[in-house]
Design an enzyme around this catalytic site. Sequence first.
Site, PDB file in Angstrom:
ATOM      1  N   LYS A  22       0.845  -1.202   0.000  1.00 23.43           N
ATOM      2  CA  LYS A  22       0.000   0.000   0.000  1.00 23.43           C
ATOM      3  C   LYS A  22       0.874   1.243   0.000  1.00 23.43           C
ATOM      4  CE  LYS A  22      -1.765   1.641   3.981  1.00 23.43           C
ATOM      5  NZ  LYS A  22      -1.483   3.070   4.217  1.00 23.43           N
ATOM      6  N   ASN A  23       1.908   1.250   0.823  1.00 21.57           N
ATOM      7  CA  ASN A  23       2.694   2.474   1.017  1.00 21.57           C
ATOM      8  C   ASN A  23       3.735   2.710  -0.068  1.00 21.57           C
ATOM      9  OD1 ASN A  23       1.103   2.918   3.194  1.00 21.57           O
ATOM     10  ND2 ASN A  23       2.604   2.295   4.711  1.00 21.57           N
ATOM     11  N   CYS A 116      -5.664  12.221  12.298  1.00 25.69           N
ATOM     12  CA  CYS A 116      -6.400  11.008  11.950  1.00 25.69           C
ATOM     13  C   CYS A 116      -6.449  10.172  13.221  1.00 25.69           C
ATOM     14  CB  CYS A 116      -5.690  10.259  10.826  1.00 25.69           C
ATOM     15  SG  CYS A 116      -4.167   9.522  11.386  1.00 25.69           S
ATOM     16  N   ARG A 121      -1.419  14.737  12.417  1.00 26.18           N
ATOM     17  CA  ARG A 121      -0.592  14.361  11.260  1.00 26.18           C
ATOM     18  C   ARG A 121      -0.107  15.643  10.573  1.00 26.18           C
ATOM     19  NH1 ARG A 121      -1.596   8.988   9.761  1.00 26.18           N
ATOM     20  NH2 ARG A 121       0.258   9.091   8.441  1.00 26.18           N
ATOM     21  N   ASP A 305       4.016   0.395  11.957  1.00 25.59           N
ATOM     22  CA  ASP A 305       2.813  -0.251  11.423  1.00 25.59           C
ATOM     23  C   ASP A 305       2.692  -1.704  11.867  1.00 25.59           C
ATOM     24  OD1 ASP A 305       3.004   1.444   8.186  1.00 25.59           O
ATOM     25  OD2 ASP A 305       2.410   2.134  10.176  1.00 25.59           O
ATOM     26  N   ARG A 397      -8.843  -0.623   4.003  1.00 33.03           N
ATOM     27  CA  ARG A 397      -8.032   0.477   3.467  1.00 33.03           C
ATOM     28  C   ARG A 397      -6.646  -0.040   3.072  1.00 33.03           C
ATOM     29  NH1 ARG A 397      -6.605   4.843   7.153  1.00 33.03           N
ATOM     30  NH2 ARG A 397      -5.276   5.187   5.353  1.00 33.03           N
TER      31      ARG A 397
HETATM   32  C1  EPZ Z   1       3.950   6.825   6.172  1.00 35.14           C
HETATM   33  O1  EPZ Z   1       3.153   7.840   6.757  1.00 35.14           O
HETATM   34  C2  EPZ Z   1       3.033   5.619   6.033  1.00 35.14           C
HETATM   35  N1  EPZ Z   1       1.908   5.945   5.154  1.00 35.14           N
HETATM   36  C3  EPZ Z   1       2.508   5.205   7.410  1.00 35.14           C
HETATM   37  O2  EPZ Z   1       1.716   4.032   7.238  1.00 35.14           O
HETATM   38  C4  EPZ Z   1       3.709   4.868   8.296  1.00 35.14           C
HETATM   39  O3  EPZ Z   1       3.268   4.532   9.585  1.00 35.14           O
HETATM   40  C5  EPZ Z   1       4.641   6.079   8.366  1.00 35.14           C
HETATM   41  O4  EPZ Z   1       5.044   6.475   7.028  1.00 35.14           O
HETATM   42  C6  EPZ Z   1       5.901   5.792   9.171  1.00 35.14           C
HETATM   43  O5  EPZ Z   1       6.586   4.726   8.596  1.00 35.14           O
HETATM   44  C7  EPZ Z   1       2.106   5.952   3.815  1.00 35.14           C
HETATM   45  O6  EPZ Z   1       3.207   5.746   3.330  1.00 35.14           O
HETATM   46  C8  EPZ Z   1       0.917   6.244   2.966  1.00 35.14           C
HETATM   47  P1  EPZ Z   1       5.918  10.172   8.444  1.00 35.14           P
HETATM   48  P2  EPZ Z   1       3.709   9.374   6.834  1.00 35.14           P
HETATM   49  O7  EPZ Z   1       5.840  11.441   7.680  1.00 35.14           O
HETATM   50  O8  EPZ Z   1       4.478   9.695   5.610  1.00 35.14           O
HETATM   51  C9  EPZ Z   1       5.618  13.315  11.990  1.00 35.14           C
HETATM   52  C10 EPZ Z   1      -0.135   2.625   7.562  1.00 35.14           C
HETATM   53  O9  EPZ Z   1      -0.717   2.124   8.540  1.00 35.14           O
HETATM   54  N2  EPZ Z   1       5.605  14.324  10.924  1.00 35.14           N
HETATM   55  O10 EPZ Z   1       7.162   9.342   8.349  1.00 35.14           O
HETATM   56  O11 EPZ Z   1       2.583  10.252   7.204  1.00 35.14           O
HETATM   57  C11 EPZ Z   1       4.311  12.534  12.027  1.00 35.14           C
HETATM   58  O12 EPZ Z   1       3.347  13.229  12.786  1.00 35.14           O
HETATM   59  C12 EPZ Z   1       0.320   4.073   7.621  1.00 35.14           C
HETATM   60  O13 EPZ Z   1       0.120   2.017   6.493  1.00 35.14           O
HETATM   61  C13 EPZ Z   1       5.710  15.677  11.282  1.00 35.14           C
HETATM   62  O14 EPZ Z   1       5.815  16.023  12.445  1.00 35.14           O
HETATM   63  O15 EPZ Z   1       4.701   9.233   8.078  1.00 35.14           O
HETATM   64  C14 EPZ Z   1       4.716  11.240  12.675  1.00 35.14           C
HETATM   65  O16 EPZ Z   1       4.761  11.427  14.070  1.00 35.14           O
HETATM   66  C15 EPZ Z   1       0.088   4.711   8.974  1.00 35.14           C
HETATM   67  N3  EPZ Z   1       5.680  16.604  10.297  1.00 35.14           N
HETATM   68  C16 EPZ Z   1       6.139  11.012  12.156  1.00 35.14           C
HETATM   69  O17 EPZ Z   1       6.598  12.291  11.697  1.00 35.14           O
HETATM   70  C17 EPZ Z   1       5.552  16.262   8.975  1.00 35.14           C
HETATM   71  O18 EPZ Z   1       5.548  17.167   8.114  1.00 35.14           O
HETATM   72  C18 EPZ Z   1       6.225   9.996  11.023  1.00 35.14           C
HETATM   73  O19 EPZ Z   1       5.539  10.517   9.971  1.00 35.14           O
HETATM   74  C19 EPZ Z   1       5.441  14.896   8.638  1.00 35.14           C
HETATM   75  C20 EPZ Z   1       5.473  13.941   9.628  1.00 35.14           C
END
Ligand code: EPZ
Length: 419
Positions: A22-23, A116, A121, A305, A397
């Site tokens: 998915k990711n 979410c 997020r 995850d 999803r």
């Molecule tokens: C990706 O989300 C994945 N989703 C998530 O999978 C996964 O858990 C996550 O990466 C971490 O590996 C997809 O790829 C579609 P991040 P993403 O930006 O990109 C903070 C699932 O269940 N952050 O690495 O949103 C954020 O709040 C989903 O498949 C900021 O503070 O993750 C979080 O605490 C859930 N500011 C941390 O970083 C930002 O601008 C990790 O977020 C962006 C993120």
Amino acid sequence: MNIWHITGGNRLEGAISVQGAKNAVLPIMAASVATGAETELDGVPDLRDVEATLRILRHLGCTAERTGTHVYIDSRDICRCDVPHTLMRELRSSVIFLGAILARCGEASLSLPGGCELGPRPVDLHLEALRTLGARVTERGGDIVCKAGALRGAPIVLPFPSVGATENAMLCALVAEGETVIHNAAREPEIVDLQTYLRALGAQVSGAGTSTITVSGMRPRAHVHHTILPDRIAASTLLCACAASGGDILLENVHPSHFLTVLDSLSEAGCDIITQSNAVRLRSDGSLIAPRPIVTRPYPGFPTDAQPPLMAACLKARGTTVFTENIFTGRYRHVEELRRLGADVTIAGRVAYISGVETLTGAVLTAGDLRGGAALIIAALAAEGESVIYDEQLIERGYDHLDRALGALGASVRFERRA
Ligand code: EPZ
């Protein structure tokens, strides 16, 4: 509303091929609008998030169709550069369209839903990366409006290796004048898959999988064919189900090297694991011992995850299993529901302590998020008697017919879809 009827106690046995990631597929589908080309993807999983992304692509003016595991996208006739709230609300990770639309159209606007089920997020790292390349970004009440102007390549230093921010920076840098180097980039395998796709699209990108990614331009090609890499989290989920229920399963179409930390924890818990280059076999008698403490970290650390599925597998493990969730603040929502099955879980801030119990007893449960819902299914499979899980279409999803996959392995799962 979907309803899962699960009767615990069956061992899981057999071989199954794992769905596409998915990711990986979501950012690659978004990236397809960065240039006007025809994209053909194979190995695409049947997910609600994929359908939501197809709707966004059509809204932008693309032809976008899925036939089984094949997706065709023709992005030559983009006619819009916005993603409205009605579409963003269905899929918050569509923020990844920002960089792709900006690269293609020179402007982009998205209406961002807030947090979410996992907690807030924010997208500040995404926006900062785009500003570093020269984009003018304004935020107004949840709407983000970007104007590219003349984007210039630059060094981008991410304070945190955010997956989405890394992807947005890569896409926006495709059309920046000169070289962009992204430091402290996310290293997830899904980023490497995106790089592979972008290279096929004609981009000069290198370094994905390491903390330093370099983007130095784009010579677009008219047609791209790409196969999505296997889903390491779906694979981890199935292995956790077998660990909890007991059994002997073989997963095909996987890269064990993409989820070694999960395999290590399952092995420490007493599972017998045999890996090959694109397969993994797990045998368990269902009687586990607490593995060493699990701390979620950016890749190659333990994936956040997989935390809920592994927690579910450890509910009856002898001893105390300790989880520390460092990535999301709201990723213990499944704990309250697991307690309804008789689990003994104590939360202290980011740390969850699981004291192994002798038995779990079937109960009525509600899925609160995608991976938490999968955890409830795993725990119900290891519980005595019947469980009923109410699921607002969250699990589909990210999992491609998980009920069929588990049923094929011998689980007693009846899936009911209600309007
Ligand atoms: C990706 O989300 C994945 N989703 C998530 O999978 C996964 O858990 C996550 O990466 C971490 O590996 C997809 O790829 C579609 P991040 P993403 O930006 O990109 C903070 C699932 O269940 N952050 O690495 O949103 C954020 O709040 C989903 O498949 C900021 O503070 O993750 C979080 O605490 C859930 N500011 C941390 O970083 C930002 O601008 C990790 O977020 C962006 C993120």
